[in-house]
Motif scaffolding. Structure first.
Motif, PDB file in Angstrom:
ATOM      1  N   LEU A  62       0.840  -1.196   0.000  1.00 37.41           N
ATOM      2  CA  LEU A  62       0.000   0.000   0.000  1.00 37.41           C
ATOM      3  C   LEU A  62       0.880   1.252   0.000  1.00 37.41           C
ATOM      4  CD1 LEU A  62      -2.794  -0.932   2.545  1.00 37.41           C
ATOM      5  CD2 LEU A  62      -3.110  -0.398   0.137  1.00 37.41           C
ATOM      6  N   PRO A  63       0.604   2.187  -0.907  1.00 39.48           N
ATOM      7  CA  PRO A  63       1.402   3.422  -0.922  1.00 39.48           C
ATOM      8  C   PRO A  63       0.999   4.341   0.234  1.00 39.48           C
ATOM      9  CG  PRO A  63      -0.313   3.529  -2.596  1.00 39.48           C
ATOM     10  CD  PRO A  63      -0.381   2.145  -1.973  1.00 39.48           C
ATOM     11  N   HIS A  64       1.907   5.161   0.661  1.00 39.28           N
ATOM     12  CA  HIS A  64       1.674   6.200   1.671  1.00 39.28           C
ATOM     13  C   HIS A  64       1.013   5.654   2.942  1.00 39.28           C
ATOM     14  CE1 HIS A  64       2.716   8.887  -1.576  1.00 39.28           C
ATOM     15  NE2 HIS A  64       1.725   8.402  -2.298  1.00 39.28           N
ATOM     16  N   PRO A  65       1.709   4.786   3.666  1.00 36.20           N
ATOM     17  CA  PRO A  65       1.104   4.177   4.858  1.00 36.20           C
ATOM     18  C   PRO A  65       0.669   5.204   5.908  1.00 36.20           C
ATOM     19  CG  PRO A  65       3.438   3.615   4.675  1.00 36.20           C
ATOM     20  CD  PRO A  65       3.055   4.327   3.423  1.00 36.20           C
ATOM     21  N   GLU A  66       1.376   6.322   6.015  1.00 34.06           N
ATOM     22  CA  GLU A  66       0.984   7.352   6.982  1.00 34.06           C
ATOM     23  C   GLU A  66      -0.386   7.920   6.630  1.00 34.06           C
ATOM     24  OE1 GLU A  66       3.864   7.547   5.174  1.00 34.06           O
ATOM     25  OE2 GLU A  66       5.383   7.062   6.668  1.00 34.06           O
ATOM     26  N   LEU A  67      -0.619   8.104   5.331  1.00 36.19           N
ATOM     27  CA  LEU A  67      -1.905   8.602   4.866  1.00 36.19           C
ATOM     28  C   LEU A  67      -3.006   7.577   5.144  1.00 36.19           C
ATOM     29  CD1 LEU A  67      -3.520  10.791   3.382  1.00 36.19           C
ATOM     30  CD2 LEU A  67      -2.904   9.647   1.233  1.00 36.19           C
ATOM     31  N   VAL A  68      -2.713   6.301   4.918  1.00 39.56           N
ATOM     32  CA  VAL A  68      -3.691   5.245   5.179  1.00 39.56           C
ATOM     33  C   VAL A  68      -4.079   5.245   6.658  1.00 39.56           C
ATOM     34  CG1 VAL A  68      -4.067   2.741   5.203  1.00 39.56           C
ATOM     35  CG2 VAL A  68      -2.933   3.815   3.243  1.00 39.56           C
ATOM     36  N   VAL A  69      -3.100   5.344   7.542  1.00 40.06           N
ATOM     37  CA  VAL A  69      -3.382   5.375   8.985  1.00 40.06           C
ATOM     38  C   VAL A  69      -4.228   6.599   9.324  1.00 40.06           C
ATOM     39  CG1 VAL A  69      -2.345   5.638  11.276  1.00 40.06           C
ATOM     40  CG2 VAL A  69      -1.363   4.020   9.643  1.00 40.06           C
ATOM     41  N   GLY A  70      -3.867   7.746   8.784  1.00 44.20           N
ATOM     42  CA  GLY A  70      -4.624   8.960   9.039  1.00 44.20           C
ATOM     43  C   GLY A  70      -6.057   8.871   8.532  1.00 44.20           C
ATOM     44  N   LEU A  71      -6.224   8.334   7.324  1.00 47.40           N
ATOM     45  CA  LEU A  71      -7.567   8.199   6.767  1.00 47.40           C
ATOM     46  C   LEU A  71      -8.426   7.222   7.562  1.00 47.40           C
ATOM     47  CD1 LEU A  71      -6.851   8.287   2.919  1.00 47.40           C
ATOM     48  CD2 LEU A  71      -7.939  10.055   4.331  1.00 47.40           C
ATOM     49  N   THR A  72      -7.819   6.126   8.016  1.00 45.26           N
ATOM     50  CA  THR A  72      -8.606   5.195   8.825  1.00 45.26           C
ATOM     51  C   THR A  72      -9.012   5.848  10.144  1.00 45.26           C
ATOM     52  OG1 THR A  72      -6.609   4.134   9.706  1.00 45.26           O
ATOM     53  CG2 THR A  72      -7.636   3.097   7.779  1.00 45.26           C
ATOM     54  N   GLY A  73      -8.133   6.641  10.717  1.00 42.74           N
ATOM     55  CA  GLY A  73      -8.488   7.366  11.934  1.00 42.74           C
ATOM     56  C   GLY A  73      -9.638   8.333  11.701  1.00 42.74           C
ATOM     57  N   LEU A  74      -9.589   9.061  10.589  1.00 38.36           N
ATOM     58  CA  LEU A  74     -10.667   9.996  10.261  1.00 38.36           C
ATOM     59  C   LEU A  74     -11.981   9.262   9.994  1.00 38.36           C
ATOM     60  CD1 LEU A  74      -8.759  12.568   8.015  1.00 38.36           C
ATOM     61  CD2 LEU A  74      -9.573  12.883  10.370  1.00 38.36           C
ATOM     62  N   CYS A  75     -11.892   8.096   9.340  1.00 33.57           N
ATOM     63  CA  CYS A  75     -13.100   7.288   9.106  1.00 33.57           C
ATOM     64  C   CYS A  75     -13.729   6.861  10.427  1.00 33.57           C
ATOM     65  CB  CYS A  75     -12.776   6.052   8.271  1.00 33.57           C
ATOM     66  SG  CYS A  75     -12.451   6.395   6.534  1.00 33.57           S
ATOM     67  N   GLU A  76     -12.899   6.459  11.368  1.00 32.58           N
ATOM     68  CA  GLU A  76     -13.420   6.026  12.665  1.00 32.58           C
ATOM     69  C   GLU A  76     -14.059   7.194  13.409  1.00 32.58           C
ATOM     70  OE1 GLU A  76     -10.284   3.930  14.685  1.00 32.58           O
ATOM     71  OE2 GLU A  76     -10.295   2.325  13.193  1.00 32.58           O
ATOM     72  N   ILE A  77     -13.433   8.348  13.385  1.00 32.77           N
ATOM     73  CA  ILE A  77     -13.997   9.518  14.059  1.00 32.77           C
ATOM     74  C   ILE A  77     -15.312   9.928  13.386  1.00 32.77           C
ATOM     75  CG2 ILE A  77     -13.659  11.983  14.521  1.00 32.77           C
ATOM     76  CD1 ILE A  77     -10.612  11.291  14.818  1.00 32.77           C
ATOM     77  N   ALA A  78     -15.317   9.989  12.061  1.00 34.21           N
ATOM     78  CA  ALA A  78     -16.534  10.370  11.333  1.00 34.21           C
ATOM     79  C   ALA A  78     -17.663   9.368  11.589  1.00 34.21           C
ATOM     80  CB  ALA A  78     -16.247  10.475   9.839  1.00 34.21           C
ATOM     81  N   GLY A  79     -17.325   8.085  11.592  1.00 39.76           N
ATOM     82  CA  GLY A  79     -18.342   7.064  11.862  1.00 39.76           C
ATOM     83  C   GLY A  79     -18.908   7.197  13.259  1.00 39.76           C
ATOM     84  N   GLY A  80     -18.032   7.432  14.237  1.00 43.51           N
ATOM     85  CA  GLY A  80     -18.486   7.613  15.612  1.00 43.51           C
ATOM     86  C   GLY A  80     -19.392   8.822  15.753  1.00 43.51           C
ATOM     87  N   LEU A  81     -19.001   9.933  15.145  1.00 44.01           N
ATOM     88  CA  LEU A  81     -19.839  11.133  15.194  1.00 44.01           C
ATOM     89  C   LEU A  81     -21.167  10.909  14.479  1.00 44.01           C
ATOM     90  CD1 LEU A  81     -17.165  13.909  14.574  1.00 44.01           C
ATOM     91  CD2 LEU A  81     -18.397  13.443  16.707  1.00 44.01           C
ATOM     92  N   GLY A  82     -21.116  10.240  13.338  1.00 43.94           N
ATOM     93  CA  GLY A  82     -22.332   9.949  12.581  1.00 43.94           C
ATOM     94  C   GLY A  82     -23.337   9.130  13.363  1.00 43.94           C
ATOM     95  N   LEU A  83     -22.850   8.200  14.177  1.00 48.05           N
ATOM     96  CA  LEU A  83     -23.763   7.398  15.000  1.00 48.05           C
ATOM     97  C   LEU A  83     -24.511   8.248  16.020  1.00 48.05           C
ATOM     98  CD1 LEU A  83     -21.597   4.239  15.766  1.00 48.05           C
ATOM     99  CD2 LEU A  83     -23.603   4.377  14.262  1.00 48.05           C
ATOM    100  N   LEU A  84     -23.932   9.362  16.414  1.00 46.05           N
ATOM    101  CA  LEU A  84     -24.540  10.220  17.429  1.00 46.05           C
ATOM    102  C   LEU A  84     -25.542  11.221  16.854  1.00 46.05           C
ATOM    103  CD1 LEU A  84     -21.381  10.933  19.601  1.00 46.05           C
ATOM    104  CD2 LEU A  84     -23.173   9.219  19.981  1.00 46.05           C
ATOM    105  N   ILE A  85     -25.571  11.368  15.534  1.00 46.18           N
ATOM    106  CA  ILE A  85     -26.484  12.309  14.882  1.00 46.18           C
ATOM    107  C   ILE A  85     -27.627  11.501  14.267  1.00 46.18           C
ATOM    108  CG2 ILE A  85     -26.701  14.069  13.086  1.00 46.18           C
ATOM    109  CD1 ILE A  85     -23.638  14.557  13.487  1.00 46.18           C
ATOM    110  N   PRO A  86     -28.842  11.616  14.828  1.00 47.50           N
ATOM    111  CA  PRO A  86     -29.940  10.749  14.391  1.00 47.50           C
ATOM    112  C   PRO A  86     -30.162  10.687  12.875  1.00 47.50           C
ATOM    113  CG  PRO A  86     -30.589  11.916  16.361  1.00 47.50           C
ATOM    114  CD  PRO A  86     -29.251  12.486  15.942  1.00 47.50           C
TER     115      PRO A  86
END
Length: 166
Positions: A62-86
């Protein structure tokens, strides 16, 4: 598995808070949703704050592993926030279900490589056992967001549906 342990602890704490009247979390689904949201936001932030912990988990092709880690972190945060918004809850649940399936190959990679990752147990068995929890993560996201009701069973003709449990 640390993620799942965090989920279970947070679910119990949310349930207790509801039982004590501290917050109005009376439904198990709401407790599970809050626990998943908090766990995702915590571990997503950890991806952003301590990316070097997650870099060994990224496959070398996988290219740019730092970017992959960052994007997965953002996905997790966005998913968590999304669960809290009806109004976003169901979309977040679907996206998280896909996300948990998408990261499964990384978990297989970890098990096959026998990685030693900072903050995780150094035993090879840990990564193999963790694979078995991946379907639970998919189910948890779909259930707590109201997309599925299994294992809840409703009698035919019952007025309750998935919307009643959100």
């Amino acid at each position: 598995m640390i993620f799942f342990l965090a989920l279970l602890v947070l679910t119990v704490l949310a349930w207790l808070a509801g039982r004590l009247g501290v917050v109005s979390l009376r439904q198990g689904r709401a407790c599970m949703r809050l626990a998943l949201a908090l766990a995702l936001m915590f571990f997503g932030a950890d991806h952003l704050l301590v990316p070097e912990r997650y870099l060994p988990m990224i496959e070398s092709w996988l290219p740019h592993p730092e970017l992959v880690v960052g994007l997965t972190g953002l996905c997790e945060i966005a998913g968590g926030l999304g669960l809290l918004i009806p109004r976003l809850r169901r979309a977040a649940g679907a996206a998280l279900g896909v996300y948990f399936i998408a990261v499964f190959p990384a978990n297989v990679h970890n098990a096959l490589q026998g990685l030693n990752v900072q903050g995780l147990p150094a035993s090879d068995w840990y990564y193999w056992v963790r694979l078995g929890f991946q379907p639970l993560a998919v189910w948890w996201a779909l259930f707590c967001s109201g997309l599925i009701d299994w294992p809840r069973h409703h009698r035919p003709g019952s007025a309750t549906g998935t919307a009643a449990h959100s």
